[in-house]
Design a protein around this motif. Structure first.
Motif, PDB file in Angstrom:
ATOM      1  N   ALA A 116       0.810  -1.260  -0.174  1.00 54.50           N
ATOM      2  CA  ALA A 116       0.014   0.128  -0.010  1.00 54.50           C
ATOM      3  C   ALA A 116       0.773   1.275   0.033  1.00 54.50           C
ATOM      4  CB  ALA A 116      -0.890  -0.080   1.226  1.00 54.50           C
ATOM      5  N   HIS A 117       1.921   1.194   0.952  1.00 50.42           N
ATOM      6  CA  HIS A 117       2.876   2.435   0.793  1.00 50.42           C
ATOM      7  C   HIS A 117       3.542   2.585  -0.663  1.00 50.42           C
ATOM      8  CE1 HIS A 117       6.147   4.751   2.148  1.00 50.42           C
ATOM      9  NE2 HIS A 117       6.949   3.967   1.263  1.00 50.42           N
ATOM     10  N   ARG A 118       4.067   1.605  -1.301  1.00 60.05           N
ATOM     11  CA  ARG A 118       4.543   1.800  -2.495  1.00 60.05           C
ATOM     12  C   ARG A 118       3.610   2.331  -3.681  1.00 60.05           C
ATOM     13  NH1 ARG A 118       9.557  -0.563  -3.843  1.00 60.05           N
ATOM     14  NH2 ARG A 118       9.069   0.236  -5.744  1.00 60.05           N
ATOM     15  N   ARG A 119       2.232   1.765  -3.520  1.00 59.64           N
ATOM     16  CA  ARG A 119       1.221   2.261  -4.495  1.00 59.64           C
ATOM     17  C   ARG A 119       0.922   3.788  -4.231  1.00 59.64           C
ATOM     18  NH1 ARG A 119      -4.038  -0.188  -4.460  1.00 59.64           N
ATOM     19  NH2 ARG A 119      -4.607   1.187  -6.228  1.00 59.64           N
ATOM     20  N   ILE A 120       1.024   4.211  -2.921  1.00 62.62           N
ATOM     21  CA  ILE A 120       0.594   5.476  -2.558  1.00 62.62           C
ATOM     22  C   ILE A 120       1.877   6.441  -3.181  1.00 62.62           C
ATOM     23  CG2 ILE A 120       0.400   7.312  -0.916  1.00 62.62           C
ATOM     24  CD1 ILE A 120      -1.085   5.099   0.693  1.00 62.62           C
ATOM     25  N   MET A 121       3.130   5.880  -2.829  1.00 57.53           N
ATOM     26  CA  MET A 121       4.127   6.684  -3.591  1.00 57.53           C
ATOM     27  C   MET A 121       4.249   6.880  -4.912  1.00 57.53           C
ATOM     28  SD  MET A 121       5.350   8.079  -0.663  1.00 57.53           S
ATOM     29  CE  MET A 121       6.595   9.026  -1.679  1.00 57.53           C
ATOM     30  N   ASP A 122       4.056   5.766  -5.453  1.00 60.62           N
ATOM     31  CA  ASP A 122       3.973   5.548  -7.083  1.00 60.62           C
ATOM     32  C   ASP A 122       2.800   6.598  -7.629  1.00 60.62           C
ATOM     33  OD1 ASP A 122       5.814   4.062  -7.331  1.00 60.62           O
ATOM     34  OD2 ASP A 122       4.695   2.273  -7.366  1.00 60.62           O
ATOM     35  N   HIS A 123       1.828   6.926  -6.848  1.00 66.38           N
ATOM     36  CA  HIS A 123       0.523   7.820  -7.231  1.00 66.38           C
ATOM     37  C   HIS A 123       1.355   9.052  -7.148  1.00 66.38           C
ATOM     38  CE1 HIS A 123      -3.142   9.595  -7.561  1.00 66.38           C
ATOM     39  NE2 HIS A 123      -2.971  10.281  -6.351  1.00 66.38           N
ATOM     40  N   TRP A 124       1.797   9.663  -6.285  1.00 65.07           N
ATOM     41  CA  TRP A 124       2.505  10.627  -6.107  1.00 65.07           C
ATOM     42  C   TRP A 124       3.631  11.245  -7.050  1.00 65.07           C
ATOM     43  CZ3 TRP A 124      -0.953  13.154  -3.583  1.00 65.07           C
ATOM     44  CH2 TRP A 124      -1.495  12.724  -2.300  1.00 65.07           C
ATOM     45  N   LYS A 125       4.395  10.187  -7.347  1.00 63.47           N
ATOM     46  CA  LYS A 125       5.560  10.228  -8.210  1.00 63.47           C
ATOM     47  C   LYS A 125       4.991  10.290  -9.871  1.00 63.47           C
ATOM     48  CE  LYS A 125       8.812   7.757  -5.260  1.00 63.47           C
ATOM     49  NZ  LYS A 125       9.837   6.886  -5.224  1.00 63.47           N
ATOM     50  N   HIS A 126       4.056   9.262 -10.053  1.00 57.32           N
ATOM     51  CA  HIS A 126       4.072   9.011 -11.571  1.00 57.32           C
ATOM     52  C   HIS A 126       2.652   9.609 -11.944  1.00 57.32           C
ATOM     53  CE1 HIS A 126       7.317   6.725 -11.309  1.00 57.32           C
ATOM     54  NE2 HIS A 126       6.908   5.781 -10.431  1.00 57.32           N
ATOM     55  N   THR A 127       1.338   9.526 -11.061  1.00 61.26           N
ATOM     56  CA  THR A 127       0.147  10.155 -11.719  1.00 61.26           C
ATOM     57  C   THR A 127       0.072  11.612 -11.281  1.00 61.26           C
ATOM     58  OG1 THR A 127      -0.760   7.952 -10.877  1.00 61.26           O
ATOM     59  CG2 THR A 127      -2.270   9.782 -11.329  1.00 61.26           C
ATOM     60  N   ILE A 128       0.328  11.981 -10.104  1.00 58.16           N
ATOM     61  CA  ILE A 128       0.613  13.610  -9.874  1.00 58.16           C
ATOM     62  C   ILE A 128       1.790  13.995 -10.782  1.00 58.16           C
ATOM     63  CG2 ILE A 128       0.383  14.988  -7.939  1.00 58.16           C
ATOM     64  CD1 ILE A 128      -2.074  13.537  -8.468  1.00 58.16           C
ATOM     65  N   GLY A 129       2.950  13.475 -10.663  1.00 65.39           N
ATOM     66  CA  GLY A 129       4.135  13.933 -11.085  1.00 65.39           C
ATOM     67  C   GLY A 129       4.953  14.757 -10.210  1.00 65.39           C
ATOM     68  N   LEU A 130       4.834  14.567  -8.924  1.00 61.18           N
ATOM     69  CA  LEU A 130       5.462  15.400  -7.944  1.00 61.18           C
ATOM     70  C   LEU A 130       7.024  14.808  -7.985  1.00 61.18           C
ATOM     71  CD1 LEU A 130       3.217  15.311  -4.848  1.00 61.18           C
ATOM     72  CD2 LEU A 130       3.497  16.906  -6.538  1.00 61.18           C
TER      73      LEU A 130
END
Length: 363
Positions: free
Chosen positions: A334-348
């Protein structure tokens, strides 16, 4: 006053906790519990010299006071003064009926000076006793696991860790879907920035045992940086926030509140203040809108090593998910999914810091 001080030491009201403990010590200077409470307030503020002074006063009042012996030896161990810690714990443990906390810390000091047989004897003595609290016995089982692990008796060590974790209810892993839904790309794009251009905050994010503490220590060793440990404010802000209702005024207020706290904890001289905590992944979106110029560091470690290391660690009530390996695995995913969301979907822009690479080359 002492009880109030102890409660406040678990919050952000550390100055008030110190004030109340000081009053308690003044009112009853021969009560070692008051000095232990004061030492806790100092500990939370990283006032190491004052912490030792308070504990020395407690031990002058009662050289065999369990909580004082435990706190004093633990502080010495964390400063690398293993022999000194072992000397203090040995004297206290030699009493006919030592406090369970004394036996627990004596086992740890014995292990620190490689006297594993003595360490096991102290743990077994405590586990066979009848007057220790359940949490103390759980701590003894974790310590037994660490001793046996250092002796290379891995099956016996794992059994001790399993018994320790079984003594506490397991927690549920994070729910990644809710974070991703609440902070979708569309929602994130509709949230304004606070208008605060401070670049002081540095957020270190990672699951337990992924290298967050080491990362904080390395950055804080720079003269322009300071570490403030695990601040409770960002998780608290996330809990009281509905992402779709955020306005610039709300975010500006959050930013001012946060800067006031890190100034209180770490002063205002450093140009970077490092905040790291075990549940930081859920706060990344909010923190980015509060501080567009903040830095984010994501600590990663091999999932098997990371989860096992957390399972072998006594987090007390702070990390209930660590008590079950299946839950830990789900939590890591779950942690990796959330961090991937910030990095790749949101692009932070988030710096990934791999633990195995860090320990090989810290430069």
């Amino acid at each position: 006053m002492r009880k109030a001080s102890l409660a406040l030491s678990q919050s952000s009201e550390l100055e008030l906790a110190e004030q109340l403990a000081r009053k308690a010590c003044k009112r009853a200077p021969n009560d070692p519990d008051n000095w232990v409470a004061l030492s806790l307030a100092y500990l939370k503020q990283d006032k190491v010299e004052e912490l030792h002074g308070a504990l020395d006063r407690a031990l002058r009042a009662d050289p065999y006071h369990g909580a004082a012996v435990h706190a004093k030896c633990k502080a010495l161990l964390e400063s690398g003064l293993c022999e000194q810690a072992h000397e203090i714990s040995s004297k206290a443990a030699a009493e006919p009926d030592p406090h369970p906390l004394t036996l627990l810390i004596h086992a740890r000091t014995c292990r620190s000076v490689k006297k594993h047989d003595d360490a096991l004897a102290a743990v077994d003595r405590m586990l066979k006793g009848t007057d220790g609290l359940e949490r103390h016995k759980i701590g003894a089982l974790f310590e037994r696991g660490s001793i046996l692990d250092e002796l290379g008796q891995y099956d016996e060590a794992f059994e001790a860790y399993a018994r320790a974790n079984a003594g506490m209810p397991a927690g549920a892993p994070m729910h990644a879907e809710s974070v991703i839904k609440n902070w979708s790309l569309e929602t994130f794009g509709s949230i304004p920035e606070s208008g605060n251009d401070s670049a002081r905050p540095v957020f270190v994010i990672g699951v337990p045992r992924s290298g967050t503490t080491l990362t904080e220590q390395i950055i804080a060793s720079h003269p322009e940086a300071v570490g403030v440990g695990e601040l409770p404010l960002m998780p608290a802000l996330v809990r009281r926030t509905v992402s779709s209702n955020l306005t610039q005024a709300i975010l500006a207020g959050y930013a001012d509140e946060y800067l006031a706290l890190i100034s209180e904890r770490g002063g205002t001289e450093a140009s970077r203040t490092i905040d790291k905590h075990m549940y930081g992944e859920s706060a990344v979106g909010l923190a980015t809108r509060m501080f567009p110029n903040a830095r984010f560091i994501h600590c990663l470690r091999n999932p098997l090593d990371c989860c096992l290391s957390a399972y072998f660690q006594n987090f007390g009530a702070n990390m209930p998910v660590s008590r079950d390996l299946i839950s830990l695995g789900k939590h890591y995913v779950a942690h990796r999914r959330i961090m991937d969301h910030w990095k790749h979907t949101i692009g932070l822009p988030i710096l990934t810091n791999v633990y195995e690479e860090l320990v090989q080359d810290q430069e």
